[in-house]
Motif scaffolding. Structure first.
Motif, PDB file in Angstrom:
ATOM      1  N   ASP A 173       0.824  -1.217   0.000  1.00 56.96           N
ATOM      2  CA  ASP A 173       0.000   0.000   0.000  1.00 56.96           C
ATOM      3  C   ASP A 173       0.856   1.264   0.000  1.00 56.96           C
ATOM      4  OD1 ASP A 173       0.964  -0.363   2.568  1.00 56.96           O
ATOM      5  OD2 ASP A 173      -0.955  -0.091   3.570  1.00 56.96           O
ATOM      6  N   ARG A 180     -13.846 -10.420  -6.737  1.00 56.79           N
ATOM      7  CA  ARG A 180     -13.570 -10.743  -5.341  1.00 56.79           C
ATOM      8  C   ARG A 180     -13.613 -12.259  -5.105  1.00 56.79           C
ATOM      9  NH1 ARG A 180     -13.907  -6.610  -1.537  1.00 56.79           N
ATOM     10  NH2 ARG A 180     -15.010  -7.896  -0.003  1.00 56.79           N
ATOM     11  N   LYS A 195     -13.720  -4.324  -7.637  1.00 51.51           N
ATOM     12  CA  LYS A 195     -14.498  -4.231  -6.403  1.00 51.51           C
ATOM     13  C   LYS A 195     -15.755  -5.092  -6.447  1.00 51.51           C
ATOM     14  CE  LYS A 195     -13.043   0.571  -5.666  1.00 51.51           C
ATOM     15  NZ  LYS A 195     -13.504   1.983  -5.516  1.00 51.51           N
ATOM     16  N   ARG A 254     -10.779  -6.928   2.345  1.00 48.83           N
ATOM     17  CA  ARG A 254     -11.304  -5.986   3.332  1.00 48.83           C
ATOM     18  C   ARG A 254     -12.818  -5.998   3.280  1.00 48.83           C
ATOM     19  NH1 ARG A 254      -7.891  -0.331   3.749  1.00 48.83           N
ATOM     20  NH2 ARG A 254      -6.542  -1.054   5.419  1.00 48.83           N
ATOM     21  N   ARG A 314      -0.905  -5.401   2.511  1.00 47.33           N
ATOM     22  CA  ARG A 314      -2.098  -4.791   1.905  1.00 47.33           C
ATOM     23  C   ARG A 314      -1.746  -4.363   0.488  1.00 47.33           C
ATOM     24  NH1 ARG A 314      -2.085  -2.299   7.090  1.00 47.33           N
ATOM     25  NH2 ARG A 314      -3.691  -3.178   8.465  1.00 47.33           N
ATOM     26  N   ASP A 354      -6.926 -12.554   1.553  1.00 45.33           N
ATOM     27  CA  ASP A 354      -7.985 -11.984   2.377  1.00 45.33           C
ATOM     28  C   ASP A 354      -8.494 -10.722   1.707  1.00 45.33           C
ATOM     29  OD1 ASP A 354      -7.976 -13.891   4.378  1.00 45.33           O
ATOM     30  OD2 ASP A 354      -6.508 -12.834   5.608  1.00 45.33           O
ATOM     31  N   ILE A 374      -5.338  -8.734   0.354  1.00 45.09           N
ATOM     32  CA  ILE A 374      -4.365  -8.789   1.449  1.00 45.09           C
ATOM     33  C   ILE A 374      -3.626 -10.114   1.311  1.00 45.09           C
ATOM     34  CG2 ILE A 374      -4.017  -8.810   3.941  1.00 45.09           C
ATOM     35  CD1 ILE A 374      -6.625  -7.193   4.172  1.00 45.09           C
ATOM     36  N   ASP A 423      -2.622  -2.505  -2.792  1.00 45.73           N
ATOM     37  CA  ASP A 423      -3.501  -1.430  -3.244  1.00 45.73           C
ATOM     38  C   ASP A 423      -3.494  -1.259  -4.759  1.00 45.73           C
ATOM     39  OD1 ASP A 423      -4.216  -0.920  -0.663  1.00 45.73           O
ATOM     40  OD2 ASP A 423      -3.551   1.174  -0.646  1.00 45.73           O
ATOM     41  N   THR A 474      -7.579  -0.993  -1.310  1.00 44.34           N
ATOM     42  CA  THR A 474      -6.961  -2.303  -1.102  1.00 44.34           C
ATOM     43  C   THR A 474      -7.784  -3.368  -1.809  1.00 44.34           C
ATOM     44  OG1 THR A 474      -6.057  -1.618   1.033  1.00 44.34           O
ATOM     45  CG2 THR A 474      -6.195  -3.987   0.614  1.00 44.34           C
TER      46      THR A 474
END
Length: 248
Positions: A77, A237, A232, A248, A209, A246, A99, A211, A96
């Protein structure tokens, strides 16, 4: 004639008014999931993602020197935040997207134990890791070995890759018996694809993280904006989760 018009209208609604390409710099650890996401993205939007893979630190230097990327999917990030601060990225576009998780892996199914004790016993000749100066997973490997108290003992055995993909290849080809790689490179749907591995506890290193950032060259363009939004969405995802990241 009416049937032809209906078909033409259906095609127009299925794809954007103008399909375009987006030039994307992608952290090497995200190679496999990004290939899948890019294929889904093109199918769903008509836009094509042109992908380049490499080390985050090297991409930073290329972007700062005018490389024609429009989106950046980094392995950390800090680098995207730096580019945004320096005016190379679009303010407010950074988020982000994944992860990451670090794993000690060997192509030999009998070599790496479930607790990583082999790092202490030292029953190997070479240990691969990515360049910690340019690759966040390499930096995480250094942190983890420091936490375990084995860094000084193992340094002379290091085989260093320019990025995490080259690091994995060192292990695959036998140039190193084991190495620190991204979990996404050696698992799919929660299962190890080959060899043996120890998933390094998350508290052994700073959170990785990863980004995404719209770069200045992508501002105001349909394809970069569409891909940033697509990352997104539920389809992207789901792919990201399937490779062990992982969210967020």
């Amino acid at each position: 004639m009416k049937r032809i018009l209906i078909v033409a209208l259906a095609v127009a609604l299925a794809f954007p008014a103008r399909s375009d390409e987006v030039q994307v710099a992608v952290a090497a650890n995200f190679t496999a999931p990004m290939h899948q996401i890019a294929a889904l993205f093109e199918k769903d939007t008509g836009h094509k993602a042109v992908l380049s893979f490499g080390a985050t630190g090297k991409f930073y230097a290329q972007i700062a020197n005018g490389a024609p990327f429009e989106l950046f999917l980094a392995a950390d990030d800090e680098t995207p935040a730096r580019l945004e601060k320096e005016g190379q990225g679009v303010a407010g576009s950074r988020f982000t997207y994944a992860i990451g998780k670090l794993v000690l892996w060997s192509a030999n199914p009998e070599l790496v134990d479930g607790k990583g004790e082999i790092l202490k016993t030292g029953n190997f000749r070479h240990l691969a890791l990515a360049n910690p100066k340019t690759a966040p997973y390499g930096a995480a490997a250094i942190e983890s070995m420091t936490r375990l108290g084995v860094l000084n003992k193992l340094q002379e055995r290091f085989v260093q890759g320019e990025n995490i993909s080259q690091t994995q290849q060192f292990v695959v080809t036998g140039n190193a018996e084991l190495g620190f790689v991204a979990l996404s490179q050696v698992t799919k749907d929660g299962k190890l694809t080959a060899g043996s591995a120890w998933v390094v506890p998350a508290d052994y290193y700073q959170p990785i993280r990863q980004d995404a950032l719209m770069l200045a060259r992508g501002k105001g363009k349909a394809a970069p904006a569409a891909l940033l939004a697509y990352l997104k969405g539920d389809k992207a995802r789901a792919v990201i989760r399937s490779f062990g990241y992982d969210l967020r």
